[in-house]
Design a protein around this motif. Sequence first.
Motif, short mmCIF file in Angstrom:
data_model
loop_
_atom_site.label_atom_id
_atom_site.label_comp_id
_atom_site.label_asym_id
_atom_site.label_seq_id
_atom_site.Cartn_x
_atom_site.Cartn_y
_atom_site.Cartn_z
N CYS A 474 0.88 -1.27 0.10
CA CYS A 474 0.02 -0.05 -0.15
C CYS A 474 0.86 1.27 -0.02
O CYS A 474 1.79 1.21 0.56
N LYS A 475 0.57 2.26 -0.66
CA LYS A 475 1.09 3.38 -0.85
C LYS A 475 0.37 4.54 0.63
O LYS A 475 -0.38 4.05 1.19
N ILE A 476 1.44 5.29 1.08
CA ILE A 476 1.01 6.23 2.05
C ILE A 476 1.44 7.66 1.63
O ILE A 476 2.65 7.69 1.10
N GLU A 477 0.69 8.47 2.03
CA GLU A 477 1.11 9.93 1.82
C GLU A 477 0.87 10.88 3.16
O GLU A 477 -0.19 10.46 3.91
N VAL A 478 1.86 11.58 3.50
CA VAL A 478 2.06 12.31 4.87
C VAL A 478 1.82 13.76 4.58
O VAL A 478 2.70 14.19 3.64
N GLN A 479 1.26 14.52 5.55
CA GLN A 479 0.97 15.89 5.49
C GLN A 479 1.29 16.04 7.03
O GLN A 479 0.41 15.72 7.74
N SER A 480 2.30 16.97 7.41
CA SER A 480 2.22 17.30 8.72
C SER A 480 3.05 18.60 9.00
O SER A 480 3.74 18.85 8.01
N GLN A 481 2.70 19.27 10.10
CA GLN A 481 3.38 20.47 10.18
C GLN A 481 3.46 20.63 11.90
O GLN A 481 2.54 20.53 12.40
N PRO A 482 4.72 21.08 12.27
CA PRO A 482 4.56 21.20 13.73
C PRO A 482 3.75 22.12 14.37
O PRO A 482 3.57 23.22 13.82
N GLY A 483 3.11 21.82 15.39
CA GLY A 483 2.35 22.84 16.14
C GLY A 483 0.76 22.80 15.49
O GLY A 483 0.03 23.28 16.11
N VAL A 484 0.73 22.19 14.21
CA VAL A 484 -0.59 22.25 13.65
C VAL A 484 -1.36 20.72 13.50
O VAL A 484 -2.59 20.54 14.10
N GLY A 485 -0.50 19.64 13.30
CA GLY A 485 -1.04 18.28 13.30
C GLY A 485 -0.48 17.52 12.16
O GLY A 485 0.27 18.10 11.37
N SER A 486 -1.11 16.30 12.05
CA SER A 486 -0.57 15.13 11.03
C SER A 486 -1.66 14.78 10.22
O SER A 486 -2.78 14.43 10.79
N GLU A 487 -1.30 14.47 9.04
CA GLU A 487 -2.54 13.61 8.36
C GLU A 487 -1.83 12.30 7.68
O GLU A 487 -1.06 12.70 6.88
N PHE A 488 -2.21 11.18 7.71
CA PHE A 488 -1.65 10.04 7.13
C PHE A 488 -2.72 9.37 6.30
O PHE A 488 -3.85 9.26 6.77
N LYS A 489 -2.44 9.06 4.83
CA LYS A 489 -3.46 8.89 4.11
C LYS A 489 -2.88 7.32 3.32
O LYS A 489 -1.73 7.43 2.78
N ILE A 490 -3.81 6.47 3.62
CA ILE A 490 -3.11 5.14 3.05
C ILE A 490 -4.19 4.69 1.88
O ILE A 490 -5.39 4.74 2.06
N GLU A 491 -3.74 4.35 0.66
CA GLU A 491 -4.50 3.91 -0.45
C GLU A 491 -5.00 2.45 -0.13
O GLU A 491 -4.05 1.61 0.14
N LEU A 492 -6.18 2.46 -0.58
CA LEU A 492 -6.92 1.32 -0.24
C LEU A 492 -6.75 0.28 -1.54
O LEU A 492 -7.18 1.05 -2.71
N VAL A 493 -6.73 -0.79 -1.51
CA VAL A 493 -7.08 -1.81 -2.80
C VAL A 493 -8.29 -2.26 -2.78
O VAL A 493 -8.78 -2.96 -1.86
N MET A 494 -9.08 -1.84 -3.50
CA MET A 494 -10.74 -2.10 -3.68
C MET A 494 -10.94 -3.38 -4.33
O MET A 494 -10.16 -4.04 -5.12
N GLN A 495 -11.69 -4.05 -3.64
CA GLN A 495 -12.38 -5.31 -4.24
C GLN A 495 -13.32 -5.14 -5.42
O GLN A 495 -14.55 -4.70 -5.10
N SER A 496 -13.13 -5.47 -6.50
CA SER A 496 -14.08 -5.47 -7.39
C SER A 496 -14.78 -6.68 -7.65
O SER A 496 -14.66 -7.63 -7.24
#
Length: 496
Positions: A474-496
């Motif tokens: 799985c891929k992961i994307e991270v956005q974070s800033q000290p004193g503000v917070g963090s966001e972790f996004k995980i790409e999901l593999v969908m079941q067709s």
Amino acid sequence: MNRLFNRLFLVAITISLLLFVALWQWLQLNHEFSRNQIQQSLHQELAEHMAHINPLLSQGITSDAALKEAFHDFMLLGPSFEIYTLDPNGKVIAYDAKEEKIKNHRVDIRIIQQFLAGQNLPILGTDPRSKNTQKIFSASKLINGDGLHSGYLYVIIGGEDYDSWQALINAKNQPKIWGATIGFWGIFALLLFVMLLRYFTRPIHKLAHDLNALKSIPMTENLTLPERYRGSLEISQLSQHINHLLQEIQLQQQQVKRQQQAKHDFLLHLSHDLKTPLTALLGYIDTWLILPAAERDEALIQYAANSGQTLQQLLAQLLELAALENGQIHAQLQRVELADLLSHVAQTFAPRAKKLGVKLNFTNIKSTQILTDPQLMRRILNNLIDNALRYTPSGGEITIFTQQELTNGQYQQWLAVKDTGSGMHQHEVEALRQLSLSQTAVQQDKLTFDNNQALPQLGVGLAIVRQLLGLLKCKIEVQSQPGVGSEFKIELVMQS
């Protein structure tokens, strides 16, 4: 026979024998051709002169009875000549020999006509005394008194007696010739072997010398063999393979050093994580012990218990990380209902979040099936939410939600964990962004990172997340800033 010396020796001997046989055969044929050419050229007009000087032959008489005495006189020329008269069709009429010696009673007239037409010598004709042998000859037409063609005078040059004497002489001289020839070719084979050995082993000597010189060069330098083995394609290819292996070894050594440095930094980071709850645990217990019994506060014991739980959790995570790095954990992909998975996570962390005064929200959760390992995905979410709770102050908020993005004409489904905590530094964010799934890594169920720099430490929890994401591909994307917070996004593999 696999030894180079034996192979070269065998090649040299084989080549020498082949050359010897070929040259010997060529010399024999050339000698026989030259001898026949000289003999036939010297006696080309012999039959014509014999027919001219003999009164019977000059009158075209070819009968056996009339020519016996003439043949006897002609044989005084020597035993190397055999004389025959033929009729116009090539039939043998008269000869000076016993009847049983005549094997062929007809001579090929076409060969005689080629001779009389002056074609290039030597020309081999029929030998009346042999069925399989052809010999050089001299021939002349016989013309009778009426001017008619009555036959031919046919003279074999180098007859049966000549062949017998030649065979006897050759048998006598053959050992000397063979001895000299074998000696010459033995010396030639030895010289050829020495030259071949020197030619073939020169690149090997150079390669051995260059490899020996590499012993004194540190592995930290660029180790390569010089490009000077063009004399042999195999040795040149071998040197290229060795250079490739040397480069691989140097790259692996550099990677090992980076990994050692990363482990060293990780252990320092881990020791700090372990030292903090352990110090707190011992501090609360020591404080509780030194206080008088009447002044001892139960809150100290509770604080010590919390520190012990934190220490226990870190040790469990450390064991889990070791199991991941040793390949003891494998992903078992299956269809999973995302809502059920997140419901279980919410039940796990809701009491703790309430106790810490942190709002835990699960919003915009769509009911859909994904392809994942539910146990490993729960571990990832547990570590991310646990990390968020640890660094989000009271009154903060943690939100778990799904979102869909359109990329290159295709929709991607993401699961995000966003907090309002202390955030991450840029070097920690880059450590997760460097996560890449190369083809080799996917096949080996391992992650690959940029080898040009050491990875910054992420803590045990995020290190586990990094390893688990590699197992799930799985891929992961991270956005974070000290004193503000963090966001972790995980790409999901969908079941067709």
